[in-house]
Design a protein around this motif. Structure first.
Motif, short mmCIF file in Angstrom:
data_model
loop_
_atom_site.label_atom_id
_atom_site.label_comp_id
_atom_site.label_asym_id
_atom_site.label_seq_id
_atom_site.Cartn_x
_atom_site.Cartn_y
_atom_site.Cartn_z
N GLY A 6 1.77 9.79 5.02
CA GLY A 6 1.03 10.73 5.85
C GLY A 6 -0.43 10.33 5.96
N ASN A 7 -1.13 10.95 6.90
CA ASN A 7 -2.51 10.53 7.19
C ASN A 7 -3.48 10.81 6.05
OD1 ASN A 7 -1.55 9.72 9.65
ND2 ASN A 7 -3.08 10.82 10.85
N THR A 8 -3.17 11.81 5.22
CA THR A 8 -4.04 12.06 4.06
C THR A 8 -4.00 10.87 3.12
OG1 THR A 8 -3.70 14.45 4.22
CG2 THR A 8 -4.51 13.60 2.13
N ASP A 9 -2.80 10.37 2.86
CA ASP A 9 -2.65 9.17 2.04
C ASP A 9 -3.26 7.97 2.74
OD1 ASP A 9 -1.58 7.30 0.06
OD2 ASP A 9 -0.05 6.82 1.56
N GLY A 10 -3.04 7.87 4.06
CA GLY A 10 -3.58 6.74 4.81
C GLY A 10 -5.09 6.68 4.72
N TRP A 11 -5.75 7.83 4.89
CA TRP A 11 -7.21 7.86 4.82
C TRP A 11 -7.69 7.56 3.40
CZ3 TRP A 11 -11.63 6.97 6.61
CH2 TRP A 11 -12.80 7.56 6.11
N ARG B 202 -4.16 -5.59 2.27
CA ARG B 202 -5.00 -4.91 1.27
C ARG B 202 -4.57 -3.45 1.10
NH1 ARG B 202 -6.79 -7.26 -2.63
NH2 ARG B 202 -4.86 -8.34 -2.14
N LEU B 203 -4.22 -2.79 2.17
CA LEU B 203 -3.75 -1.40 2.10
C LEU B 203 -2.42 -1.31 1.37
CD1 LEU B 203 -4.72 -0.39 5.73
CD2 LEU B 203 -5.72 0.60 3.66
N GLU B 204 -1.58 -2.33 1.55
CA GLU B 204 -0.31 -2.37 0.82
C GLU B 204 -0.55 -2.52 -0.67
OE1 GLU B 204 3.78 -5.03 0.47
OE2 GLU B 204 2.41 -5.35 2.16
N ARG B 205 -1.49 -3.39 -1.05
CA ARG B 205 -1.82 -3.54 -2.47
C ARG B 205 -2.32 -2.22 -3.05
NH1 ARG B 205 -0.01 -7.67 -0.98
NH2 ARG B 205 1.79 -6.44 -1.62
N GLN B 206 -3.10 -1.50 -2.25
CA GLN B 206 -3.60 -0.20 -2.70
C GLN B 206 -2.46 0.77 -2.92
OE1 GLN B 206 -6.54 0.97 -3.59
NE2 GLN B 206 -5.93 3.12 -3.75
N GLY B 207 -1.44 0.70 -2.06
CA GLY B 207 -0.34 1.66 -2.14
C GLY B 207 0.72 1.34 -3.16
N GLU B 208 0.94 0.06 -3.45
CA GLU B 208 2.10 -0.29 -4.27
C GLU B 208 1.96 0.12 -5.73
OE1 GLU B 208 2.58 -4.45 -3.69
OE2 GLU B 208 0.96 -5.04 -5.03
N THR B 209 0.73 0.41 -6.18
CA THR B 209 0.54 0.89 -7.55
C THR B 209 0.13 2.37 -7.59
OG1 THR B 209 -1.73 0.06 -7.52
CG2 THR B 209 -0.06 -1.36 -8.49
N THR B 210 0.18 3.04 -6.43
CA THR B 210 -0.14 4.47 -6.38
C THR B 210 1.04 5.23 -5.78
OG1 THR B 210 -1.32 4.09 -4.28
CG2 THR B 210 -2.63 4.12 -6.29
N THR B 211 0.99 5.48 -4.48
CA THR B 211 2.08 6.24 -3.84
C THR B 211 3.33 5.41 -3.63
OG1 THR B 211 1.14 5.68 -1.68
CG2 THR B 211 0.51 7.80 -2.63
N GLN B 212 3.22 4.08 -3.68
CA GLN B 212 4.31 3.16 -3.37
C GLN B 212 4.85 3.45 -1.96
OE1 GLN B 212 7.04 2.12 -6.55
NE2 GLN B 212 5.75 3.16 -8.05
N ALA B 213 6.15 3.35 -1.76
CA ALA B 213 6.72 3.58 -0.44
C ALA B 213 6.94 5.08 -0.21
CB ALA B 213 8.05 2.84 -0.29
N PRO B 214 6.92 5.53 1.04
CA PRO B 214 7.27 6.93 1.30
C PRO B 214 8.69 7.24 0.83
CG PRO B 214 6.23 5.94 3.22
CD PRO B 214 6.52 4.82 2.26
N SER C 52 1.04 -6.38 -7.46
CA SER C 52 1.69 -5.82 -8.65
C SER C 52 2.75 -6.78 -9.15
CB SER C 52 2.34 -4.47 -8.29
OG SER C 52 3.21 -4.05 -9.32
N PRO C 53 2.77 -7.11 -10.46
CA PRO C 53 3.72 -8.10 -10.98
C PRO C 53 5.17 -7.80 -10.61
CG PRO C 53 2.10 -7.57 -12.65
CD PRO C 53 1.86 -6.63 -11.51
N TYR D 111 14.41 1.59 -5.23
CA TYR D 111 13.03 1.11 -5.26
C TYR D 111 12.83 0.10 -4.13
CZ TYR D 111 12.25 3.00 -9.98
OH TYR D 111 12.09 3.83 -11.06
N SER D 112 11.63 0.13 -3.55
CA SER D 112 11.38 -0.79 -2.44
C SER D 112 9.91 -1.14 -2.39
CB SER D 112 11.80 -0.16 -1.10
OG SER D 112 11.00 0.99 -0.82
N ALA D 113 9.59 -2.13 -1.59
CA ALA D 113 8.19 -2.48 -1.37
C ALA D 113 7.50 -1.36 -0.61
CB ALA D 113 8.11 -3.79 -0.59
#
Length: 561
Positions: free
Chosen positions: A150-155, A360-372, A26-27, A115-117
């Protein structure tokens, strides 16, 4: 595995989905690596000033790690709410998280609420790495940690990272329905594998993969597995070391990624022993200690990570199931746990995997749920660092005893309400286990003992779970007077509805059937309930079993003796 023999994870990049391959950093998130550079004058991001955060500090009274006993106590089990209200005094210690740190590196709100990574806050990251190295001991060298919500987000992240539409995911024939529901709208289907008393069968997995025909199956051979190996949801089975090694070796042979969803790992309860046969064991030291931590961890069934020398396991962990129970007065025995301190509401879990998959999982998260949530991370990190590793292990040991006591109490209630006969299972999902078959029981009247012939009709059966939160009950609907073949589903719903109208809610079994979710032929063993003993008050568990006894006898047209 010997640490000296560990090697780095292998290249498994060919498992990425097309979506994951297309993801770039993410830019804005890409700039964050510069934000922590000493002396940097950052005018790049739209970060609000911590001076305007409306919370100056957070204080909490945290239960001490030794809050729960290490051996069951009959008094607290029999009179749980009264015991906790008047006898059992909760011991707490106060902790405070300030807005600004007094010492560099302290947990603080100015950092936690910013805001955080999409990675763990520093103190939590350090704790988790130490915890994983001591408990799971991955067999490959370069494993790492990534937090999720959480595991739902993880899966969900794992599916998006590994699977393309039109593919399938290997899973147990009875499986967690929410995990399957999250992927099916993307045209990713469950591929059920037969089970026995240890969970997924290795020979069935080998046969399925070796004989896979992509034409008749209308999908390529699956390269991803979803599995709950400890306290399997819904069956309660726990996979042995030997079985895990067999499953892992087959996954290496056929190049399958294992997503190990293990929320009940620390609720390994041991074998159920009837009330009459129980004897108090020797209670180890109640205080946290390094020796006791090491001893207890050594008793746990190892994670798939412990056998993973290639980095093909993505393990999902959560703080949701390892927390203090709030006892509430409900008769719902579906999965509705409520907790405090470390809780589902904090939406905090983590991956353990190779650095390649983590990126790759971090890239998936940083534009969706971001950090917990920053509040959740800060509080959980503060508790864990306050307790220390040995304190957290002591906490987990106490929780294991609490759940063992709950499981034992619930099955004791079934033994009081029904005649239970223990028989070995020689086939099916419980093969290799001792199965309890339940039929009507002679009861005493208020004045004299009346003799009735014990009915031989088995109404249901179950295997006491050795881990987790659930009893998986098979209904013997073929014993119902109006039973006809292919009528099992209708009878299951009728009984479930009758119970609900009488104030007791169980999880209907059809929800967990992977073949029904996949709309394929396969498991036709209909008629099940999943019953949770995790959160209802002990008196409510007893009441629920009494109601269940009356309703199921009426349903099978037994006399209510």
């Amino acid at each position: 595995m010997n640490v000296e023999k560990r090697t780095k994870s292998i290249d498994l990049s060919h498992h990425l989905s097309e979506l994951s391959k297309a993801r770039t950093t993410s830019p804005l998130k890409g700039l964050q690596k510069f934000f922590t550079q000493p002396g940097i004058l950052s005018l790049a991001g739209g970060l609000p000033s911590p001076a305007y955060f409306p919370v100056s500090d957070i204080s909490a009274n945290v239960l001490v790690p030794e809050s729960f006993a290490l051996a069951p106590t009959e008094s607290s089990a029999s009179f749980s709410w009264l015991w906790k209200l008047f006898v059992s005094k909760e011991k707490t210690q106060g902790v405070t998280i300030p807005k600004y740190p007094t010492v560099d590196g302290d947990i603080n709100l100015a950092t936690s609420l910013q805001y955080s990574a999409a990675v763990a806050q520093g103190q939590l990251q350090v704790f988790l790495k130490h915890f994983i190295s001591e408990v799971y001991q991955p067999a490959f060298e370069d494993w790492t940690v990534l937090v999720d919500t959480g595991n739902t987000d993880g899966w969900a992240r794992a599916v998006a990272t590994l699977c393309n539409p039109g593919e399938g995911v290997l899973c147990e024939e009875w499986t967690y329905p929410s995990a399957m529901a999250s992927m099916m709208p993307a045209n990713i289907k469950p591929v059920p594998v037969a089970m026995d008393g240890l969970g997924m069968k290795s020979d069935a997995l080998e046969d399925l993969l070796s004989q896979w025909d992509p034409v008749s199956r209308q999908m390529p051979r699956p390269h991803v597995m979803y599995i709950v190996p400890v306290g399997q949801n819904p069956s309660g089975s726990t996979m042995s070391v030997a079985r895990k090694k067999q499953i892992y070796d087959i996954c290496v042979k056929y190049d399958v990624i294992i997503v190990e969803d293990d929320p009940y790992y620390f609720l390994q309860l041991g074998t159920y022993v009837s009330r009459d046969d129980r004897s108090p064991g020797v209670t180890p030291s109640g205080r946290p200690s390094a020796n006791e931590s090491k001893r207890w961890v050594s008793t746990l069934i190892p994670s798939f990570l412990n056998f993973d020398y290639e980095g093909r396991v993505i393990r999902l962990d959560t703080f949701s199931k390892v927390s203090h129970i709030i006892y509430i007065s409900v008769l719902s025995l579906v999965e509705r746990p409520f907790w405090q301190t470390i809780a589902p509401g904090s939406r905090l879990g983590w991956f353990t995997c190779s650095p390649f998959f983590a990126e790759r999982l971090e890239r998936q998260g940083e534009t969706t749920t971001q950090a917990p949530c920053g509040f959740g991370q800060a509080i959980v990190a503060k508790i864990l660092t306050h307790w220390t590793y040995d304190g957290y292990i002591r906490w987990l040991r106490g929780l294991r005893t609490e759940y063992q006591q709950r499981r034992d109490f619930f099955i004791d209630c079934l033994a009081e309400e029904f005649h239970l006969q223990a028989v070995p299972a020689i086939a099916g999902v419980w093969q290799g286990c001792i199965v309890y078959q339940a039929s009507s029981k002679v009861k005493k009247s208020n004045s004299i003992t009346e003799k009735y012939p014990i009915q031989n009709r088995t109404m249901f059966s179950f295997v006491p779970p050795v881990a987790g939160m659930f009893v998986w009950m098979r209904l013997h609907l073929e014993q119902h007077p109006s039973f006809t073949p292919e009528d099992e589903d209708t009878l299951e719903i009728k009984l479930w509805t009758k119970l609900a109208k009488n104030g007791v809610l169980f999880g209907p079994g059809w929800m967990f059937a992977a073949n029904l979710m996949a709309q394929t032929s396969g498991n036709t063993d209909s008629g099940h309930f999943r019953i949770s003993y995790s959160n209802a008050e002990f008196s409510d568990l007893k009441k629920a079993v009494t109601i269940f006894g009356r309703v199921i006898r009426e349903f099978f047209e037994e006399e209510d003796l």
